[in-house]
Design a protein around this motif. Structure first.
Motif, short mmCIF file in Angstrom:
data_model
loop_
_atom_site.label_atom_id
_atom_site.label_comp_id
_atom_site.label_asym_id
_atom_site.label_seq_id
_atom_site.Cartn_x
_atom_site.Cartn_y
_atom_site.Cartn_z
N MET A 152 58.73 28.02 74.56
CA MET A 152 58.36 27.15 73.36
C MET A 152 59.59 26.63 72.79
O MET A 152 60.58 27.63 72.35
N LYS A 153 59.79 25.46 72.47
CA LYS A 153 61.26 24.87 72.10
C LYS A 153 61.29 25.32 70.32
O LYS A 153 60.21 25.81 69.73
N LYS A 154 62.43 25.49 69.85
CA LYS A 154 62.67 26.01 68.54
C LYS A 154 61.84 25.07 67.56
O LYS A 154 61.42 25.73 66.49
N THR A 155 62.10 23.74 67.78
CA THR A 155 61.28 22.84 66.64
C THR A 155 59.92 23.10 66.55
O THR A 155 59.18 23.02 65.59
N ALA A 156 59.29 23.13 67.70
CA ALA A 156 57.82 23.56 68.00
C ALA A 156 57.68 24.97 67.22
O ALA A 156 56.29 25.17 66.61
N ILE A 157 58.32 26.02 67.50
CA ILE A 157 58.17 27.26 66.80
C ILE A 157 58.23 27.16 65.43
O ILE A 157 57.16 27.54 64.66
N PHE A 158 59.30 26.31 64.83
CA PHE A 158 59.27 26.17 63.27
C PHE A 158 58.17 25.53 62.80
O PHE A 158 57.32 25.96 61.82
N GLU A 159 57.63 24.49 63.54
CA GLU A 159 56.36 23.81 62.99
C GLU A 159 55.13 24.93 63.19
O GLU A 159 54.31 24.67 62.04
N ILE A 163 55.34 46.38 48.59
CA ILE A 163 55.05 45.22 49.47
C ILE A 163 53.53 45.12 49.62
O ILE A 163 53.25 44.47 50.74
N LEU A 164 52.85 45.84 48.96
CA LEU A 164 51.28 45.90 49.05
C LEU A 164 50.48 44.68 48.43
O LEU A 164 49.22 44.54 48.87
N ASP A 165 51.30 43.74 47.85
CA ASP A 165 50.29 42.71 47.43
C ASP A 165 49.49 41.86 48.67
O ASP A 165 48.61 41.40 48.41
N TYR A 166 50.36 41.82 49.53
CA TYR A 166 49.84 40.93 50.64
C TYR A 166 50.26 41.94 51.78
O TYR A 166 51.27 42.31 52.20
N SER A 167 49.14 42.29 52.58
CA SER A 167 49.44 43.37 53.85
C SER A 167 48.41 43.30 54.88
O SER A 167 47.72 41.97 55.08
N ASN A 168 48.10 44.20 55.78
CA ASN A 168 47.22 43.99 56.93
C ASN A 168 47.75 42.81 57.63
O ASN A 168 46.96 41.62 57.80
N CYS A 169 48.68 43.13 58.18
CA CYS A 169 49.60 42.14 58.86
C CYS A 169 49.12 41.75 60.31
O CYS A 169 48.74 42.80 61.09
N CYS A 170 49.47 40.59 60.93
CA CYS A 170 49.41 40.53 62.50
C CYS A 170 50.51 39.88 62.85
O CYS A 170 51.49 39.38 62.20
N THR A 171 50.89 39.64 64.20
CA THR A 171 51.93 39.14 64.88
C THR A 171 51.70 37.90 65.81
O THR A 171 50.69 37.76 66.18
N VAL A 172 52.69 37.06 65.73
CA VAL A 172 52.48 35.81 66.58
C VAL A 172 53.62 35.99 67.64
O VAL A 172 54.87 36.10 67.36
N ASP A 173 53.34 35.82 68.97
CA ASP A 173 54.62 35.89 70.03
C ASP A 173 55.05 34.68 70.35
O ASP A 173 54.20 33.73 70.62
N TYR A 174 56.30 34.70 70.14
CA TYR A 174 56.82 33.16 70.52
C TYR A 174 57.99 33.32 71.90
O TYR A 174 58.92 32.69 71.92
N GLY A 175 57.73 34.37 72.68
CA GLY A 175 58.64 34.58 73.69
C GLY A 175 59.64 35.24 73.33
O GLY A 175 59.55 36.49 73.31
N ASP A 176 60.85 34.65 72.99
CA ASP A 176 62.22 35.46 72.37
C ASP A 176 61.75 36.11 70.93
O ASP A 176 62.54 36.72 70.45
N TYR A 177 61.10 35.39 70.32
CA TYR A 177 60.74 35.45 68.77
C TYR A 177 59.29 36.01 68.54
O TYR A 177 58.44 36.08 69.37
N ARG A 178 59.20 36.75 67.22
CA ARG A 178 58.20 37.32 66.77
C ARG A 178 57.96 37.13 65.39
O ARG A 178 58.84 37.35 64.39
N LEU A 179 56.83 36.41 64.75
CA LEU A 179 56.58 36.25 63.38
C LEU A 179 55.42 37.19 63.04
O LEU A 179 54.75 37.56 63.61
N MET A 180 55.83 37.90 61.92
CA MET A 180 54.56 38.78 61.28
C MET A 180 54.41 38.18 59.85
O MET A 180 55.27 37.82 59.41
N PHE A 181 52.86 38.27 59.62
CA PHE A 181 52.64 37.57 58.22
C PHE A 181 51.47 38.34 57.76
O PHE A 181 50.64 39.09 58.85
#
Length: 422
Positions: free
Chosen positions: A1-8, A349-367
Motif C-alpha cells: 500500500m502506497k504511503k499517500t493511500a495509507i495517510f488517506e 490515557i483512559l478517556d479513549y480506550s479499547n483499541c484496535c489495530t490496522v495493518d498496512y504491511g510495514d506500518y500499523r495504526l492503533m486507535f
C-alpha cells in the motif's frame, strides 16, 4: 500500500471510526498531504503521520508504528525541562542516570521548539515517548554522565526492556508485589498462585505498578478484593461514570480479528477466552450502530464476596509510566479506604480506550473505539492521570535509592509506633 493511500486511510479512520470524533477533530490534514509522497523515506513518513495524529492530543491509545523498527531499549524521564535516562539496555550506549543535554548539536530547548507539533501532551512530563523517538533518530547525543560531558550515538537494542513481574517479602509483616504489565497472563498467574494466599496474612502490602504499561483489566481483578474492608462487598462502591463504544462496521471487524488472534495465543486462559467470546457477541450485536452505552453487569466481574481483615493497609506505587489498565487499576484501588497511592500521577490515557489495530504491511495504526462518559462531566483524565494520595516529586535521588518505597516503609513504621503507644 502506497504511503499517500495509507495517510488517506488514517484520515478516514480519525474522521469516522476513532471514538475521539465527538471531542477531538485534530488539525487540517491538507498541510500534511502537501508533504507526503510515495517515495519519501520511512522516517519522514512516520514523522509526518505522527505529527498529524499528535494534533488530536490523545496520549498512548493513538499510535502509528513502523513494524520493522528496532527496539529502543531505553526509557526516559522528563523533569523540569531536563531529560534523564530512567533505564537502558547496555547495547543502546545509554546508562541509567545519564542526563541528555542536546541532540545533533542543538540544545533541548531548540529541539523542542523545532519539533513542537510532534509532542502530544500539554505537560512536559508526559513527553518521554516523543523524546525517545527524537533521541533514537539523532546521529549525535550529548549527555552528562557522572559529571563528564560526552557525545555518543544511540544504537537500537536487540531486545525491549524486560518487564518485571515478581513478589518478595520485605519482612514478616510486609509483602511487595511488582507488576510491570497486565498483559503477561502466564507470568501473572504464576505469581498470583505463589503469593495471593500470603497477602491475606500480612499486615502491609505494597503493589508497584509504576511502570505498568497496561494490558487487560481482568488480570488485576484477583487483587481488588484485598482492598475491601472486613465484611465490605463490591456493591458498596461506585466505580466510574461508565463508557460508550463506537460500533462502526470497520471497528467491529478489526476488533473481531484482534480477538481471534488473542484467543489463539498459547497462554490465554479459558477464563479470558470466555470473556472474549462474550465481547464478540456484543460486537456482532451492535455492528454499525454507532455509539452505544456499555452495559456491564458488575456481578459478572465482581462476585458476592466480602473483605477480610488483612492486609490492614495497602500501598499502591504509581508513576507517569503507569497507563491504560494500569491507570484503571490505580483509579479503582484508590477508592478503598485502606489503600494509599504513593508516587506520581499516572499517564492518564483512559478517556479513549479499547483499541484496535490496522495493518498496512510495514506500518500499523492503533486507535480507540470506546469513550469514557466522565469526559461529558468534565472529569476526563487526559493530561492529568490518576493523582496519588501522597505525591513524591521525582528527582535524581531516585537513581540512588527507591524514594517511593522508603516513604511507604516510613508510613508503616509511623503506623506501628502509633499502635504501640495506644
Amino acid at each position: 500500500m502506497k504511503k499517500t493511500a495509507i495517510f488517506e486511510d488514517v484520515i478516514s479512520i480519525m474522521s469516522h471510526d476513532s471514538s475521539t470524533i465527538k471531542d477531538r477533530k485534530g488539525c487540517d490534514p491538507d498541510r500534511f498531504r502537501e508533504k507526503i509522497t510515495d517515495n519519501m523515506t520511512d522516517d519522514d513518513f512516520l514523522y509526518q503521520v505522527r505529527t498529524y495524529l499528535a494534533s488530536f492530543g490523545i496520549i498512548g491509545h493513538i499510535s502509528f508504528q513502523n513494524k520493522k523498527a528496532g527496539q529502543k531499549g531505553f526509557l526516559l524521564r522528563v523533569m523540569d525541562h531536563q531529560l534523564y535516562v530512567e533505564k537502558a539496555n547496555a547495547d543502546t550506549g545509554l546508562q541509567a542516570g545519564d542526563q541528555i543535554l542536546g541532540l545533533d548539536g542543538c540544545d533541548l530547548e531548540q529541539v523542542a521548539s523545532l519539533h513542537q507539533g510532534y509532542f502530544i501532551s500539554k505537560t512536559p512530563e508526559r513527553h518521554y515517548r516523543e523524546w525517545a523517538d527524537l533521541v533514537s533518530q539523532s546521529t549525535r547525543v550529548t549527555l552528562l554522565r557522572e559529571g563528564v560531558e560526552k557525545t555518543i550515538e544511540v544504537a537500537p537494542s536487540r531486545e525491549p526492556i524486560k518487564d518485571q513481574i515478581f513478589w518478595k517479602r520485605l519482612d514478616d509483616e510486609i509483602l511487595y508485589l511488582r507488576l510491570d504489565n497486565f498483559m503477561d497472563e502466564g507470568a501473572i498467574s504464576r505469581v498470583y498462585q505463589e503469593c495471593l494466599p500470603m497477602m491475606t496474612e500480612v499486615k502491609f502490602l505494597l503493589i508497584d505498578v509504576r511502570q505498568n504499561g497496561g494490558g487487560t483489566d481482568s488480570l488485576y481483578f484477583p487483587l481488588l478484593h484485598l482492598g475491601l474492608e472486613k465484611d465490605q462487598g463490591y456493591d458498596s462502591l461506585d466505580w466510574d461514570d461508565g463508557m460508550e463504544i463506537l460500533y462502526t462496521e470497520r471497528n467491529v471487524d478489526l476488533r473481531l480479528k484482534d480477538f481471534e488472534n488473542w484467543m489463539q495465543e498459547e497462554e490465554t486462559s479459558p477464563e479470558t477466552v470466555k470473556l472474549l467470546e462474550e465481547m464478540k457477541e456484543e460486537l456482532l450485536r451492535h455492528r454499525g450502530k454507532g455509539y452505544v452505552p456499555y452495559q456491564q453487569e458488575s456481578e459478572e466481574f465482581f462476585p458476592e464476596i466480602r473483605g477480610g481483615h488483612y492486609p490492614e493497609r495497602i500501598f499502591v506505587l504509581s508513576d507517569i509510566y503507569c497507563a491504560s489498565s494500569g491507570d484503571n487499576f490505580v483509579q479503582m484501588m484508590k477508592q478503598f479506604k485502606k489503600v494509599t497511592v504513593v508516587g506520581r500521577p499516572t499517564l492518564g490515557i483512559l478517556d479513549y480506550s479499547n483499541c484496535c489495530t490496522v495493518d498496512y504491511g510495514d506500518y500499523r495504526l492503533m486507535f480507540p473505539t470506546s469513550r469514557c462518559l466522565s469526559v461529558d462531566q468534565g472529569r476526563g483524565m487526559t493530561d492529568q492521570g490518576v493523582e496519588p494520595d501522597i505525591e513524591i516529586p521525582w528527582t535524581p535521588a531516585h537513581f540512588e535509592r527507591d524514594v517511593d518505597v522508603d516513604k511507604c516503609l516510613e508510613l508503616i513504621r509511623q503506623s506501628s509506633e502509633r499502635q504501640d503507644n495506644v
